[in-house]
Write a protein that holds these residues in place. Structure first.
Motif, PDB file in Angstrom:
ATOM      1  N   GLN A 187      -4.864  23.659  13.574  1.00 54.42           N
ATOM      2  CA  GLN A 187      -5.792  22.834  14.353  1.00 54.42           C
ATOM      3  C   GLN A 187      -5.929  21.441  13.750  1.00 54.42           C
ATOM      4  N   ILE A 188      -6.010  21.385  12.416  1.00 55.10           N
ATOM      5  CA  ILE A 188      -6.096  20.083  11.751  1.00 55.10           C
ATOM      6  C   ILE A 188      -4.801  19.295  11.959  1.00 55.10           C
ATOM      7  N   ALA A 189      -3.676  19.996  11.931  1.00 57.02           N
ATOM      8  CA  ALA A 189      -2.383  19.333  12.154  1.00 57.02           C
ATOM      9  C   ALA A 189      -2.299  18.759  13.564  1.00 57.02           C
ATOM     10  N   MET A 190      -2.820  19.476  14.545  1.00 58.77           N
ATOM     11  CA  MET A 190      -2.855  18.974  15.924  1.00 58.77           C
ATOM     12  C   MET A 190      -3.716  17.714  16.002  1.00 58.77           C
ATOM     13  N   HIS A 191      -4.829  17.742  15.298  1.00 54.05           N
ATOM     14  CA  HIS A 191      -5.716  16.575  15.240  1.00 54.05           C
ATOM     15  C   HIS A 191      -4.972  15.377  14.636  1.00 54.05           C
ATOM     16  N   ILE A 192      -4.248  15.612  13.554  1.00 58.76           N
ATOM     17  CA  ILE A 192      -3.506  14.542  12.877  1.00 58.76           C
ATOM     18  C   ILE A 192      -2.421  13.968  13.792  1.00 58.76           C
ATOM     19  N   ALA A 193      -1.749  14.837  14.536  1.00 57.99           N
ATOM     20  CA  ALA A 193      -0.723  14.371  15.469  1.00 57.99           C
ATOM     21  C   ALA A 193      -1.325  13.407  16.488  1.00 57.99           C
ATOM     22  N   ALA A 194      -2.561  13.696  16.913  1.00 57.56           N
ATOM     23  CA  ALA A 194      -3.210  12.881  17.937  1.00 57.56           C
ATOM     24  C   ALA A 194      -3.792  11.584  17.384  1.00 57.56           C
ATOM     25  N   THR A 195      -4.370  11.622  16.175  1.00 58.16           N
ATOM     26  CA  THR A 195      -5.112  10.462  15.663  1.00 58.16           C
ATOM     27  C   THR A 195      -4.362   9.612  14.650  1.00 58.16           C
ATOM     28  N   ASN A 196      -3.327  10.146  14.032  1.00 55.12           N
ATOM     29  CA  ASN A 196      -2.520   9.421  13.044  1.00 55.12           C
ATOM     30  C   ASN A 196      -3.376   8.725  11.987  1.00 55.12           C
ATOM     31  N   PRO A 197      -4.144   9.500  11.205  1.00 56.44           N
ATOM     32  CA  PRO A 197      -4.999   8.887  10.175  1.00 56.44           C
ATOM     33  C   PRO A 197      -4.192   8.180   9.096  1.00 56.44           C
ATOM     34  N   ALA A 198      -4.817   7.166   8.478  1.00 57.49           N
ATOM     35  CA  ALA A 198      -4.143   6.401   7.432  1.00 57.49           C
ATOM     36  C   ALA A 198      -4.176   7.116   6.088  1.00 57.49           C
ATOM     37  N   SER A 199      -5.156   7.988   5.886  1.00 53.56           N
ATOM     38  CA  SER A 199      -5.263   8.734   4.639  1.00 53.56           C
ATOM     39  C   SER A 199      -6.100   9.986   4.861  1.00 53.56           C
ATOM     40  N   ALA A 200      -6.056  10.887   3.879  1.00 50.08           N
ATOM     41  CA  ALA A 200      -6.841  12.117   3.969  1.00 50.08           C
ATOM     42  C   ALA A 200      -8.292  11.865   3.580  1.00 50.08           C
ATOM     43  N   THR A 201      -8.514  11.068   2.537  1.00 48.52           N
ATOM     44  CA  THR A 201      -9.864  10.794   2.042  1.00 48.52           C
ATOM     45  C   THR A 201     -10.077   9.294   1.897  1.00 48.52           C
ATOM     46  N   VAL A 202     -11.328   8.898   1.735  1.00 53.74           N
ATOM     47  CA  VAL A 202     -11.655   7.488   1.507  1.00 53.74           C
ATOM     48  C   VAL A 202     -10.991   7.001   0.229  1.00 53.74           C
ATOM     49  N   ALA A 203     -11.003   7.841  -0.809  1.00 54.84           N
ATOM     50  CA  ALA A 203     -10.409   7.464  -2.092  1.00 54.84           C
ATOM     51  C   ALA A 203      -8.913   7.222  -1.984  1.00 54.84           C
ATOM     52  N   ASP A 204      -8.246   7.912  -1.052  1.00 53.18           N
ATOM     53  CA  ASP A 204      -6.793   7.774  -0.892  1.00 53.18           C
ATOM     54  C   ASP A 204      -6.401   6.563  -0.049  1.00 53.18           C
ATOM     55  N   LEU A 205      -7.357   5.951   0.622  1.00 55.25           N
ATOM     56  CA  LEU A 205      -7.050   4.857   1.533  1.00 55.25           C
ATOM     57  C   LEU A 205      -6.538   3.640   0.760  1.00 55.25           C
ATOM     58  N   ASP A 206      -5.505   3.017   1.267  1.00 52.19           N
ATOM     59  CA  ASP A 206      -4.907   1.840   0.633  1.00 52.19           C
ATOM     60  C   ASP A 206      -5.965   0.742   0.468  1.00 52.19           C
ATOM     61  N   PRO A 207      -6.253   0.302  -0.768  1.00 53.08           N
ATOM     62  CA  PRO A 207      -7.269  -0.736  -1.002  1.00 53.08           C
ATOM     63  C   PRO A 207      -6.998  -2.017  -0.219  1.00 53.08           C
ATOM     64  N   GLU A 208      -5.735  -2.337  -0.002  1.00 50.87           N
ATOM     65  CA  GLU A 208      -5.395  -3.551   0.745  1.00 50.87           C
ATOM     66  C   GLU A 208      -5.888  -3.468   2.183  1.00 50.87           C
ATOM     67  N   LEU A 209      -5.806  -2.273   2.783  1.00 52.57           N
ATOM     68  CA  LEU A 209      -6.310  -2.096   4.138  1.00 52.57           C
ATOM     69  C   LEU A 209      -7.814  -2.309   4.192  1.00 52.57           C
ATOM     70  N   VAL A 210      -8.507  -1.775   3.190  1.00 58.31           N
ATOM     71  CA  VAL A 210      -9.960  -1.907   3.138  1.00 58.31           C
ATOM     72  C   VAL A 210     -10.363  -3.367   2.966  1.00 58.31           C
ATOM     73  N   GLU A 211      -9.697  -4.069   2.041  1.00 59.62           N
ATOM     74  CA  GLU A 211     -10.022  -5.470   1.798  1.00 59.62           C
ATOM     75  C   GLU A 211      -9.741  -6.335   3.013  1.00 59.62           C
ATOM     76  N   ARG A 212      -8.666  -6.041   3.705  1.00 59.41           N
ATOM     77  CA  ARG A 212      -8.331  -6.802   4.919  1.00 59.41           C
ATOM     78  C   ARG A 212      -9.403  -6.601   5.989  1.00 59.41           C
ATOM     79  N   GLU A 213      -9.844  -5.345   6.120  1.00 54.19           N
ATOM     80  CA  GLU A 213     -10.879  -5.043   7.103  1.00 54.19           C
ATOM     81  C   GLU A 213     -12.198  -5.720   6.717  1.00 54.19           C
ATOM     82  N   LYS A 214     -12.526  -5.684   5.428  1.00 54.14           N
ATOM     83  CA  LYS A 214     -13.759  -6.320   4.965  1.00 54.14           C
ATOM     84  C   LYS A 214     -13.735  -7.824   5.226  1.00 54.14           C
ATOM     85  N   ALA A 215     -12.569  -8.439   5.035  1.00 53.53           N
ATOM     86  CA  ALA A 215     -12.438  -9.882   5.262  1.00 53.53           C
ATOM     87  C   ALA A 215     -12.714 -10.233   6.718  1.00 53.53           C
TER      88      ALA A 215
END
Length: 307
Positions: A187-215
């Protein structure tokens, strides 16, 4: 004449044939490059070279799971038609299984012996190019595993068992029953296929993506003309919303449209009576990132009529 590595390399670059085929051709022709090229051509093994420049953006994504380990591969071809070829499908399935053994390393996979042949995987790709008549590319492979638990899989737009356009693997670490983990993982895999998340957790998220969004959010907030402390709170709230969009555990579960994914896992763990931890996921989408050649169909037909 001694068959040197340099001779084999030259013949491979000239013909696009596999290393073992080139060695055999040179042995059969006493090291004569031109004669070896002809030998390969008569065997249909040099045909791959003519096709090597063509864009391969179609093909199949394949997944293979062995309990606590799994792998996903992408093998590209030129047309969607090839994905319906049973030989091609069998080939991708076998490569996915070998991907588990290769621990998701592309170079290890390429040099892995291909079952039932005297060739390795890379050489078998060349053989399949000559056999099917389209350029192919073993583009990527990745694997995931857990010490105890289950690796679940899901294939979207499936064309055959474990083969399709999107392949997803989800690794759940737990002492829970395998059937429970498999159901939750799928079920989680089906969800991932549909939403294409950038990471599993907040800690795993690419810092560059976060900084770009914050800017971007900071500039938007400043235009409101509000005080700095209010702007800081606005950005904090919007970043939380951003996490809910791109981080798997923070997303709203597409199956029920209400719960966050992390809450779904927590409930499953409570029902199972033991902890369940999402260790990671893999998602391959066919042709993702490949620049496809844009063709003018009318011009292409007109060009063919001139020949």
């Amino acid at each position: 004449m001694a068959i040197t590595a340099a001779l084999v390399k030259e013949l491979r670059e000239t013909t696009g044939a596999g290393m073992m085929d080139c060695k055999k051709a040179l042995s059969e022709t006493d090291g004569n490059i031109d004669a070896a090229v002809d030998w390969l051509r008569t065997k249909g093994l040099a045909a791959a070279a003519k096709k090597a420049g063509r864009v391969a953006a179609e093909g199949l994504v394949g997944v293979a799971v062995n309990g606590t380990s799994g792998a996903v591969v992408e093998l590209n071809a030129e047309t969607d038609f090839v994905s319906r070829n049973e030989d091609f499908q069998t080939f991708v399935s076998e490569i996915a299984k070998l991907g588990v053994v290769a621990n998701g390393d592309i170079e290890t996979l390429k040099t892995t012996p291909f079952p039932g042949t005297s060739r390795n995987v890379e050489e078998q790709v060349t053989h399949m190019i000559a056999k099917i008549g389209e350029n192919m590319n073993l583009r990527r492979v990745a694997s995931i595993s857990v010490e105890k638990g289950f690796v679940a899989s899901y294939v979207h737009s499936s064309i055959a068992s474990d083969l399709g356009r999107i392949g997803v693997l989800v690794a759940l670490e737990s002492e829970a029953d395998a059937a429970v983990l498999e159901g939750l993982g799928k079920q989680i895999a089906m969800h991932i296929a549909a939403t294409n998340p950038a990471s599993a957790t907040v800690a795993d998220l690419d810092p560059e993506l976060v900084e770009r969004e914050k800017a971007v959010l900071t500039e938007q907030a400043k235009e409101s003309g509000r005080p700095d402390e209010i702007i800081a709170k606005m950005i904090e709230g919007r970043i939380r919303k951003y996490y809910e969009q791109v981080v798997l555990l923070e997303q709203t579960f597409v199956i029920d449209g209400e719960s966050q994914v992390k809450a779904v896992i927590e409930k499953a763990a409570k029902d199972a009576g033991t902890a369940i931890t999402l260790k990671g996921f893999l998602r391959f989408e066919l042709g993702d990132g490949i620049e496809k050649e844009e063709k003018d169909f009318a011009a292409e037909v007109a060009e063919q009529l001139k020949k």
